[in-house]
Each structure stands twice: as structure tokens, then as C-alpha cells.
Design an enzyme around this catalytic site. Structure first.
Site, PDB file in Angstrom:
ATOM      1  N   HIS A   1     -19.903 128.443 -36.358  1.00  0.00           N
ATOM      2  CA  HIS A   1     -20.518 127.498 -35.424  1.00  0.00           C
ATOM      3  C   HIS A   1     -20.709 126.169 -36.172  1.00  0.00           C
ATOM      4  O   HIS A   1     -21.816 125.687 -36.364  1.00  0.00           O
ATOM      5  CB  HIS A   1     -21.835 128.052 -34.876  1.00  0.00           C
ATOM      6  CG  HIS A   1     -22.315 127.396 -33.611  1.00  0.00           C
ATOM      7  ND1 HIS A   1     -22.642 128.104 -32.477  1.00  0.00           N
ATOM      8  CD2 HIS A   1     -22.520 126.088 -33.292  1.00  0.00           C
ATOM      9  CE1 HIS A   1     -23.049 127.268 -31.510  1.00  0.00           C
ATOM     10  NE2 HIS A   1     -22.980 126.032 -31.994  1.00  0.00           N
TER      11      HIS A   1
ATOM     12  N   ASN B   1     -16.962 129.012 -32.403  1.00  0.00           N
ATOM     13  CA  ASN B   1     -17.677 128.405 -31.305  1.00  0.00           C
ATOM     14  C   ASN B   1     -17.022 127.071 -30.962  1.00  0.00           C
ATOM     15  O   ASN B   1     -16.965 126.165 -31.800  1.00  0.00           O
ATOM     16  CB  ASN B   1     -19.138 128.147 -31.676  1.00  0.00           C
ATOM     17  CG  ASN B   1     -19.894 127.464 -30.538  1.00  0.00           C
ATOM     18  OD1 ASN B   1     -20.142 128.068 -29.504  1.00  0.00           O
ATOM     19  ND2 ASN B   1     -20.226 126.189 -30.693  1.00  0.00           N
ATOM     20  N   GLU B   2     -16.515 126.954 -29.745  1.00  0.00           N
ATOM     21  CA  GLU B   2     -16.038 125.673 -29.208  1.00  0.00           C
ATOM     22  C   GLU B   2     -15.044 124.940 -30.109  1.00  0.00           C
ATOM     23  O   GLU B   2     -15.342 123.861 -30.616  1.00  0.00           O
ATOM     24  CB  GLU B   2     -17.225 124.753 -28.913  1.00  0.00           C
ATOM     25  CG  GLU B   2     -18.219 125.351 -27.943  1.00  0.00           C
ATOM     26  CD  GLU B   2     -19.325 124.367 -27.543  1.00  0.00           C
ATOM     27  OE1 GLU B   2     -19.488 123.335 -28.214  1.00  0.00           O
ATOM     28  OE2 GLU B   2     -20.001 124.631 -26.546  1.00  0.00           O
TER      29      GLU B   2
ATOM     30  N   TYR C   1     -22.105 123.457 -19.483  1.00  0.00           N
ATOM     31  CA  TYR C   1     -23.228 122.534 -19.337  1.00  0.00           C
ATOM     32  C   TYR C   1     -23.096 121.620 -18.134  1.00  0.00           C
ATOM     33  O   TYR C   1     -24.063 121.332 -17.455  1.00  0.00           O
ATOM     34  CB  TYR C   1     -23.397 121.684 -20.612  1.00  0.00           C
ATOM     35  CG  TYR C   1     -23.893 122.505 -21.773  1.00  0.00           C
ATOM     36  CD1 TYR C   1     -25.247 122.766 -21.926  1.00  0.00           C
ATOM     37  CD2 TYR C   1     -23.008 123.063 -22.696  1.00  0.00           C
ATOM     38  CE1 TYR C   1     -25.717 123.551 -22.968  1.00  0.00           C
ATOM     39  CE2 TYR C   1     -23.471 123.850 -23.740  1.00  0.00           C
ATOM     40  CZ  TYR C   1     -24.825 124.090 -23.867  1.00  0.00           C
ATOM     41  OH  TYR C   1     -25.291 124.869 -24.882  1.00  0.00           O
TER      42      TYR C   1
ATOM     43  N   GLU D   1     -23.385 130.149 -23.562  1.00  0.00           N
ATOM     44  CA  GLU D   1     -24.372 129.067 -23.613  1.00  0.00           C
ATOM     45  C   GLU D   1     -24.470 128.433 -22.247  1.00  0.00           C
ATOM     46  O   GLU D   1     -23.448 128.213 -21.578  1.00  0.00           O
ATOM     47  CB  GLU D   1     -23.967 127.951 -24.603  1.00  0.00           C
ATOM     48  CG  GLU D   1     -24.053 128.330 -26.053  1.00  0.00           C
ATOM     49  CD  GLU D   1     -23.651 127.175 -26.981  1.00  0.00           C
ATOM     50  OE1 GLU D   1     -23.687 125.991 -26.567  1.00  0.00           O
ATOM     51  OE2 GLU D   1     -23.273 127.466 -28.121  1.00  0.00           O
TER      52      GLU D   1
ATOM     53  N   TRP E   1     -29.005 128.671 -23.682  1.00  0.00           N
ATOM     54  CA  TRP E   1     -29.042 127.760 -24.838  1.00  0.00           C
ATOM     55  C   TRP E   1     -30.223 126.831 -24.626  1.00  0.00           C
ATOM     56  O   TRP E   1     -30.161 126.031 -23.718  1.00  0.00           O
ATOM     57  CB  TRP E   1     -27.767 126.933 -24.992  1.00  0.00           C
ATOM     58  CG  TRP E   1     -27.886 126.096 -26.231  1.00  0.00           C
ATOM     59  CD1 TRP E   1     -28.429 124.848 -26.347  1.00  0.00           C
ATOM     60  CD2 TRP E   1     -27.503 126.496 -27.560  1.00  0.00           C
ATOM     61  NE1 TRP E   1     -28.422 124.446 -27.652  1.00  0.00           N
ATOM     62  CE2 TRP E   1     -27.873 125.429 -28.411  1.00  0.00           C
ATOM     63  CE3 TRP E   1     -26.926 127.640 -28.113  1.00  0.00           C
ATOM     64  CZ2 TRP E   1     -27.655 125.490 -29.797  1.00  0.00           C
ATOM     65  CZ3 TRP E   1     -26.708 127.685 -29.482  1.00  0.00           C
ATOM     66  CH2 TRP E   1     -27.063 126.618 -30.307  1.00  0.00           C
TER      67      TRP E   1
ATOM     68  N   GLU F   1     -30.118 119.168 -32.807  1.00  0.00           N
ATOM     69  CA  GLU F   1     -29.041 118.952 -31.841  1.00  0.00           C
ATOM     70  C   GLU F   1     -27.958 118.038 -32.458  1.00  0.00           C
ATOM     71  O   GLU F   1     -27.659 116.970 -31.956  1.00  0.00           O
ATOM     72  CB  GLU F   1     -29.617 118.400 -30.532  1.00  0.00           C
ATOM     73  CG  GLU F   1     -28.620 118.105 -29.415  1.00  0.00           C
ATOM     74  CD  GLU F   1     -27.622 119.227 -29.084  1.00  0.00           C
ATOM     75  OE1 GLU F   1     -27.955 120.412 -29.194  1.00  0.00           O
ATOM     76  OE2 GLU F   1     -26.488 118.867 -28.728  1.00  0.00           O
ATOM     77  N   TRP F   2     -27.418 118.466 -33.583  1.00  0.00           N
ATOM     78  CA  TRP F   2     -26.303 117.796 -34.246  1.00  0.00           C
ATOM     79  C   TRP F   2     -26.567 116.303 -34.401  1.00  0.00           C
ATOM     80  O   TRP F   2     -27.629 115.935 -34.874  1.00  0.00           O
ATOM     81  CB  TRP F   2     -24.989 118.110 -33.507  1.00  0.00           C
ATOM     82  CG  TRP F   2     -24.792 119.600 -33.356  1.00  0.00           C
ATOM     83  CD1 TRP F   2     -24.842 120.333 -32.195  1.00  0.00           C
ATOM     84  CD2 TRP F   2     -24.580 120.577 -34.399  1.00  0.00           C
ATOM     85  NE1 TRP F   2     -24.664 121.679 -32.458  1.00  0.00           N
ATOM     86  CE2 TRP F   2     -24.487 121.858 -33.795  1.00  0.00           C
ATOM     87  CE3 TRP F   2     -24.438 120.492 -35.793  1.00  0.00           C
ATOM     88  CZ2 TRP F   2     -24.277 123.039 -34.530  1.00  0.00           C
ATOM     89  CZ3 TRP F   2     -24.214 121.665 -36.519  1.00  0.00           C
ATOM     90  CH2 TRP F   2     -24.134 122.901 -35.894  1.00  0.00           C
TER      91      TRP F   2
HETATM   92  C1  PNW Z   1     -22.679 122.981 -27.607  1.00  0.00           C
HETATM   93  N1  PNW Z   1     -19.115 118.336 -24.812  1.00  0.00           N
HETATM   94  O1  PNW Z   1     -22.158 121.722 -27.959  1.00  0.00           O
HETATM   95  C2  PNW Z   1     -22.914 123.718 -28.913  1.00  0.00           C
HETATM   96  O2  PNW Z   1     -22.309 124.985 -28.970  1.00  0.00           O
HETATM   97  C3  PNW Z   1     -24.352 123.793 -29.330  1.00  0.00           C
HETATM   98  O3  PNW Z   1     -24.441 123.972 -30.717  1.00  0.00           O
HETATM   99  C4  PNW Z   1     -25.089 122.572 -28.844  1.00  0.00           C
HETATM  100  O4  PNW Z   1     -26.407 122.505 -29.337  1.00  0.00           O
HETATM  101  C5  PNW Z   1     -25.093 122.629 -27.330  1.00  0.00           C
HETATM  102  O5  PNW Z   1     -23.783 122.762 -26.800  1.00  0.00           O
HETATM  103  C6  PNW Z   1     -25.767 121.413 -26.672  1.00  0.00           C
HETATM  104  O6  PNW Z   1     -25.084 120.245 -26.986  1.00  0.00           O
HETATM  105  C7  PNW Z   1     -21.430 120.918 -27.106  1.00  0.00           C
HETATM  106  O7  PNW Z   1     -19.089 117.108 -25.104  1.00  0.00           O
HETATM  107  C8  PNW Z   1     -21.295 119.586 -27.450  1.00  0.00           C
HETATM  108  O8  PNW Z   1     -18.448 118.753 -23.853  1.00  0.00           O
HETATM  109  C9  PNW Z   1     -20.525 118.737 -26.705  1.00  0.00           C
HETATM  110  C10 PNW Z   1     -19.876 119.212 -25.574  1.00  0.00           C
HETATM  111  C11 PNW Z   1     -19.986 120.540 -25.210  1.00  0.00           C
HETATM  112  C12 PNW Z   1     -20.772 121.385 -25.982  1.00  0.00           C
END
Ligand code: PNW
Length: 452
Positions: free
Chosen positions: A121, A165-166, A295, A353, A401, A408-409
Site C-alpha cells: 500500500h 493497492n491501487e 469514492y 475501500e 475507509w 492522508e498522504w
Molecule cells: C485511496 N483518485 O487513495 C487509498 O487507497 C487510501 O490510502 C487513501 O487514504 C484513500 O483512497 C482516500 O484518498 C486514492 O484520485 C487516491 O482517484 C486518489 C484516488 C483514488 C484513491
């Protein structure tokens, strides 16, 4: 199943990831990760925030397991930090790093919570970044060495695994947009990174087949794309955007080929990748389950010149947006589940998530934080999952999630996704209303969602 509830055995859980919650990144012999280095580089994260302390979960894990048990969680999705196990990325194993995850897994099982472990991750050992990271074809071997070590240590107690992950976010945010570690901005690097991610994934799955006893899968972020109009240009923009984010990894994994649109959207950068295209068939390796992180959606229109995707997003002003600026649009979750089933067939699906960042009120003396927007978000998205199941899609579980407000990165601690509020000064945990709501949903296997 009755109208309201989910199928028997549906798995209810919550998710976190190592760098976002653990803290103590260098404890007990761990090596430096790319995210440790990136977050300590000036101006790379909001407010200069780092994962040095995060939720202090590395030390407070027992309290956090009790919190999960209190919510009635049936499963916990967490990730393993590669650089705790291999401080140099390959070679020497750091046993105390493995011991942490042994304790965590034993603690989950003791509470009747099913562990679901993600191998990668986003925190890569910095030593491997120095050797090119995901650009170096050897990364598939490095990853398989790490994965095999972790399988041998934990597979007797971990029934669910995922490799990456992603991969899209690793490639796009890390190598194309420069927003995540290692912070590159290169259209040329991106396809190579994607290919190496897929090679590493396939190689780890093959290694698991040789000795694993549980089920292994992949976790992707999917964001359904809708054309803003019926104009051919907008329809083509929709197809490019969908190929770039939603099909770039799933087409190779399930169909053994890259989407044709990649050629168009990457322009000059793509012909250099004829070898990768020829190798795509070898990336097709059956997986036991697919994790989907959902999301938001995107309404797209053609925007010439905006490389690589030329995807113009049309903001839907009439809908709520989260603090991330992401539109709240639950029907797209039903749509994306149906789309995956129709395009790729009947692989068991899990929502790995789903959740939202909203501003939460300050914690008062009361023992609950009121977060009505997050409660509505969960209610409406869980109804959308139920609707997909009604339409015959094989969805087996759902992970919120996130369990905790966390790192948050690049947005640091400014964005809060938790079911449980974390005061990052005192590390005090306070359940939000959404945590109580989710616990009710779990207790009645969905009945608390009501009709709709
Ligand atoms: C995910 N987008 O990140 C990650 O798996 C998590 O670690 C993170 O905290 C969470 O979603 C919330 O951001 C993403 O731009 C970041 O499409 C960016 C995208 C999707 C998921």
C-alpha cells in the site's frame, strides 16, 4: 435474501494502511521507506506532515483491536510495511518487523476478526527506490521475494491477501503527476511503471499458488466515467478516461491485453512500449477475488491538449462534494459493480475501500462526534452495494475507509476519513456517529439501512 439484508456470510470490515496509521516508521530495525523520505522532503505534503507518529498504531494496536471488536467488525484490512520486513528491500530479513504483524494477526483472530492483508500500500523501501523503484524490471523479483517471506510467516492465519493497492494511483500520482512518492512527472515512465506493477502482481500470485492456502486478489480504484454529452469528442474522452483509470490494469489481468485507447492517450510515449504490449498475455493470472476502492465518479468532456488523458471533468454543482473535492454520487457504485461483472465475468468482488472526508466538529465532552454527512454517505453507498447484489453481482464484503482519521498522504492530517476521530496531539480516539451507525448496520446485516 429478504429485501433489506445482505446475503448470509457477507463480510463487514474497515481498512487502514501501514504508513497511514502505524507511526514509528524506523522502530525495531525497519528501513527507510519512500514515503518516509518523501514526507520529510520540504513542500511535498500539506503542512509538512509526516507519518512519524500517525495514529501511533504500531504501539497502540491492542487498543485499536479492542475498538474494532467493539464496533462488531468481522474483518480488518491492513497493509504490511515492506521496509519493516526487508530494511534494504531485498536480502536480509528483519524478524522484529515480521513479529509486529504476527502479534496483530493473532490479536485479530483472538477477537474473531478475519485478517485481510495487503502486501503493498504504497510504502516502498527507499533502497529500492534508489535502484529505480517501479521503473526497474527487477521489481517483480524483489516483490516476489518479499511476498513469499510474508506468506510463509502468516499464511497459516491470514485467509485473504491482496498484492497491490491501487496500481493506478502508484503510477499516476507517483510517476505522472508527481504528487506521491517518488514525485516524478513523466508520461514516458508511466507505462513502464504500470507494466512492472502488473508483472510484480502476477509473479506474486504465481508464488502464492505454489504454497498458499487462502485466497489472493488485487485491489483497484475504480471511478466510473460518464460522457458529459453525446458529442463524439466527449464520448471518445470518456473511453480514454475509462481505459486509463479503470481498464489499464483490469484488462491485462482478466483479458490479457492493454486497452487500445492507451496508444491514443499516451501519444508518443506509447510506441516505445511495443514489448510491453506483446507481453500483456503473460499478465493474465487468475485471481480469487477482486477488491474495488470506490469514492466518486467523473463526468468527462474532451479537453484537447490536456495530456495524457485529455479528460476535462465537469463539476456537478448540484451534488454534495467531500473535503477532497470529490462528488458524492452513490448510483455510480452500483453501476461500476455491474460493469465489472459484465466486462470481466463472475469473480467474487469486495468493496475494499469506500468512505468520505468531511469536516468534523471539535470533540466536546460528549463521547461521540456528530458527522451527519458521513453517516448519509455510508447509508447511501451501502444501499447502492445492496442494489448491485439484487442485480445479481457477486459482492462478498465491504470495508469502510477508514477505521481511524489518519495520514492522508500529501493532504497530511487535514483530511479526516475515520469512523473514529483521532486527536493527533493526544492520540485520543472518539467514535463518530458514523461508527455507531456502521455498527448497527453490521449487527443487522444491513437491516439498519432501511429500504431504498
Ligand atoms: C485511496 N483518485 O487513495 C487509498 O487507497 C487510501 O490510502 C487513501 O487514504 C484513500 O483512497 C482516500 O484518498 C486514492 O484520485 C487516491 O482517484 C486518489 C484516488 C483514488 C484513491
Amino acid at each position: 435474501m429478504s429485501e433489506l439484508v445482505f446475503p448470509e456470510g457477507f463480510l463487514w470490515g474497515a481498512a487502514t494502511s501501514a504508513y497511514q496509521v502505524e507511526g514509528s516508521p524506523l522502530a525495531d530495525g525497519a528501513g527507510v521507506s519512500n514515503w518516509h523520505r518523501f514526507s520529510h522532503t520540504p513542500r511535498m505534503t500539506h503542512n509538512g506532515d509526516t507519518g512519524d507518529i500517525a495514529c501511533d498504531h504500531y504501539r497502540r494496536w491492542e487498543q485499536d483491536l479492542d475498538l474494532m471488536a467493539g464496533l462488531g467488525l468481522q474483518s480488518y484490512r491492513f497493509s504490511i510495511s515492506w521496509s519493516r520486513i526487508f530494511p534494504d528491500g531485498t536480502g536480509r530479513i528483519n524478524q522484529p518487523g515480521l513479529d509486529f504483524y504476527q502479534r496483530l494477526v493473532d490479536g485479530l483472530l483472538a477477537r474473531g476478526i478475519t485478517p485481510n492483508a495487503t502486501l503493498y500500500h504504497w510504502d516502498l523501501p527507499a533502497a529500492l527506490d534508489d535502484r529505480g523503484g517501479w521503473l526497474n524490471p527487477d521489481v517483480a523479483h524483489w516483490f516476489t521475494e518479499y511476498a513469499t517471506t510474508v506468506f510463509r510467516a502468516l499464511d497459516d492465519r491470514v485467509p485473504m491477501w491482496s498484492t497491490l493497492n491501487e496500481p493506478w494511483v502508484v503510477m499516476h500520482a507517483g510517476y505522472m503527476a508527481g504528487e506521491h512518492a517518488p514525485g516524478h512527472r513523466s508520461t514516458w515512465e508511466a507505462p513502464r511503471v504500470s507494466h512492472n506493477l502488473l508483472r510484480a502482481h502476477a509473479s506474486a500470485v504465481r508464488a502464492y499458488r505454489a504454497e498458499g492456502r487462502g485466497r489472493i486478489g488485487l485491489v483497484v480504484n475504480l471511478e466510473p466515467k460518464y460522457a458529459a454529452s453525446g458529442r463524439p469528442e466527449d464520448v471518445a474522452a470518456q473511453a480514454r478516461a475509462e481505459a486509463y483509470m479503470n481498464r489499464q490494469y483490469l484488462d491485462p489481468v482478466f483479458l490479457g491485453r492493454y486497452p487500445d485507447e492507451l496508444r491514443d492517450l499516451l501519444g508518443e510515449a506509447w510506441p516505445a512500449h511495443a514489448d510491453e504490449e506483446a507481453e500483456a498475455e503473460s499478465l493474465r493470472e487468475p485471481i480469487d477475488w477482486l477488491g474495488i476502492n470506490y469514492y466518486t465518479r467523473a463526468v468527462t468532456r474532451d479537453e484537447p491538449g490536456d495530456l495524457p488523458v485529455r479528460e476535462g471533468r465537469v463539476r456537478q454543482e448540484r451534488h454534495t462534494h467531500t473535503e477532497m473535492g470529490w462528488e458524492v454520487y452513490p448510483p455510480a457504485l452500483t453501476d461500476v459493480l455491474v460493469w465489472v461483472r459484465d466486462r470481466y465475468g463472475d469473480v467474487p468482488l469486495y468493496i475494499t475501500e469506500n468512505g468520505a472526508a468531511f469536516y468534523d466538529p471539535p470533540v466536546a465532552e460528549e463521547d461521540v462526534v456528530e458527522d451527519p454527512l458521513r453517516v448519509a454517505y455510508y447509508r447511501d453507498h451501502l444501499r447502492a452495494v445492496r442494489e448491485a447484489i439484487r442485480r445479481g453481482v457477486d459482492v462478498r464484503g465491504y470495508y469502510a475507509w477508514s477505521l481511524l482519521d489518519n495520514f492522508e498522504w500529501s493532504a497530511g492530517y487535514a483530511k479526516r476519513f475515520g469512523l473514529v476521530h483521532v486527536d493527533h496531539q493526544t492520540q485520543r480516539r472518539t467514535p463518530k456517529r458514523s461508527a455507531r451507525f456502521y455498527a448497527d448496520v453490521i449487527r443487522g446485516n444491513g437491516a439498519a439501512l432501511g429500504p431504498g
